[in-house]
Each structure stands twice: as structure tokens, then as C-alpha cells.
Motif scaffolding. Structure first.
Motif, PDB file in Angstrom:
ATOM      1  N   GLU A  20       0.825  -1.211   0.000  1.00 25.91           N
ATOM      2  CA  GLU A  20       0.000   0.000   0.000  1.00 25.91           C
ATOM      3  C   GLU A  20       0.856   1.256   0.000  1.00 25.91           C
ATOM      4  O   GLU A  20       0.557   2.229  -0.698  1.00 25.91           O
ATOM      5  N   LEU A  21       1.947   1.240   0.785  1.00 27.54           N
ATOM      6  CA  LEU A  21       2.845   2.398   0.826  1.00 27.54           C
ATOM      7  C   LEU A  21       3.509   2.643  -0.518  1.00 27.54           C
ATOM      8  O   LEU A  21       3.624   3.794  -0.968  1.00 27.54           O
ATOM      9  N   PHE A  22       3.959   1.577  -1.173  1.00 21.49           N
ATOM     10  CA  PHE A  22       4.606   1.731  -2.476  1.00 21.49           C
ATOM     11  C   PHE A  22       3.611   2.278  -3.508  1.00 21.49           C
ATOM     12  O   PHE A  22       3.971   3.149  -4.303  1.00 21.49           O
ATOM     13  N   ALA A  23       2.385   1.779  -3.491  1.00 20.46           N
ATOM     14  CA  ALA A  23       1.366   2.276  -4.423  1.00 20.46           C
ATOM     15  C   ALA A  23       1.061   3.750  -4.142  1.00 20.46           C
ATOM     16  O   ALA A  23       0.965   4.563  -5.065  1.00 20.46           O
ATOM     17  N   HIS A  24       0.925   4.097  -2.863  1.00 23.17           N
ATOM     18  CA  HIS A  24       0.646   5.483  -2.479  1.00 23.17           C
ATOM     19  C   HIS A  24       1.791   6.401  -2.911  1.00 23.17           C
ATOM     20  O   HIS A  24       1.560   7.503  -3.427  1.00 23.17           O
ATOM     21  N   VAL A  58      -2.733  -1.396  -5.676  1.00 18.52           N
ATOM     22  CA  VAL A  58      -1.436  -2.053  -5.813  1.00 18.52           C
ATOM     23  C   VAL A  58      -1.358  -2.733  -7.172  1.00 18.52           C
ATOM     24  O   VAL A  58      -2.343  -3.294  -7.651  1.00 18.52           O
ATOM     25  N   ASN A  59      -0.184  -2.676  -7.794  1.00 17.48           N
ATOM     26  CA  ASN A  59       0.004  -3.418  -9.043  1.00 17.48           C
ATOM     27  C   ASN A  59       1.261  -4.296  -8.940  1.00 17.48           C
ATOM     28  O   ASN A  59       1.904  -4.359  -7.887  1.00 17.48           O
TER      29      ASN A  59
END
Length: 123
Positions: free
Chosen positions: A87-91, A98-99
């Protein structure tokens, strides 16, 4: 196998492919809700025990339910951390979902952390 699929659907989100009509009665799981997290943890543990017993039976081995339950608890905690990282990486990338790139980054991040820990605290 159906129980495993149902658990995976719950963990990954079953609402993503629902029609507008089906979404009216749908309730998304909230990871921060302690009661729901405990329910998922228990289901995760039961599925892990079931899989371990099934696989052990195929090769003529026995399982230790307490040990499998302990490993399942560790895996569940790790999956919670991984979900939060994703979630943090997507944000950070400016997305709401998320991908695959996020999963790859998270996997590489875990490898880097493991490497740093190994260098810092060798066995």
C-alpha cells in the motif's frame, strides 16, 4: 482447496469484480479492525494446518500442529507487513491500488533488508 480459494479471495478482496448491484451488500475487510484481523488469522492458521497435513500425508510424514500453527502465525504477520508495504509503495507512486510493480519492489526491498541484516549480524 475451496477453503484456500475462499481465504485468498478474502485476503485479496472479493469486491473487485462485483457488479454495482452486488456491491450494495458487500463489506470490505478492514485490516486495522482487530476482530476481523483475528478472524483472518484464525482462518489462515486453519488453512495452513490443513495444507501441511495434506502435503505430509502425500509423502507419508506426520505434522506437528503446534509448530504448523506457529509458522502460520509468523506467515500471517509477514503478510500483514507485506500488505502495508505494498500500500505504501502504491501510495508513493500516486496510485490507489497495488500493481505488479509494487509487488516486485516489495520483494526486492525484503531481499535488501535480509542482505543488510546478514552483513550486519552474520551467523
Amino acid at each position: 482447496m475451496d477453503a484456500q480459494r475462499a481465504l485468498l479471495d478474502e485476503l485479496m478482496g472479493t469486491g473487485k469484480n462485483l457488479t454495482e448491484e452486488e456491491k450494495k451488500g458487500y463489506r470490505e475487510i478492514k485490516w486495522d479492525d482487530e476482530e476481523e484481523s483475528d478472524l483472518l488469522s484464525n482462518r489462515f492458521r486453519l488453512i495452513a494446518i490443513s495444507i501441511a497435513e495434506s502435503e505430509a500425508k502425500k509423502i507419508g510424514m506426520e505434522t506437528s500442529v503446534p509448530i504448523v500453527a506457529c509458522v502460520a502465525a509468523i506467515a500471517f504477520k509477514h503478510s500483514n507487513h507485506l500488505a502495508k508495504d505494498l500500500e505504501l509503495f502504491a501510495h508513493h507512486a500516486g496510485r490507489k491500488s497495488v500493481n505488479m510493480e509494487d509487488a516486485i519492489v516489495a520483494g526486492n526491498f525484503i531481499l535488501v533488508v535480509m542482505y543488510v541484516m546478514y552483513i550486519r549480524f552474520p551467523c
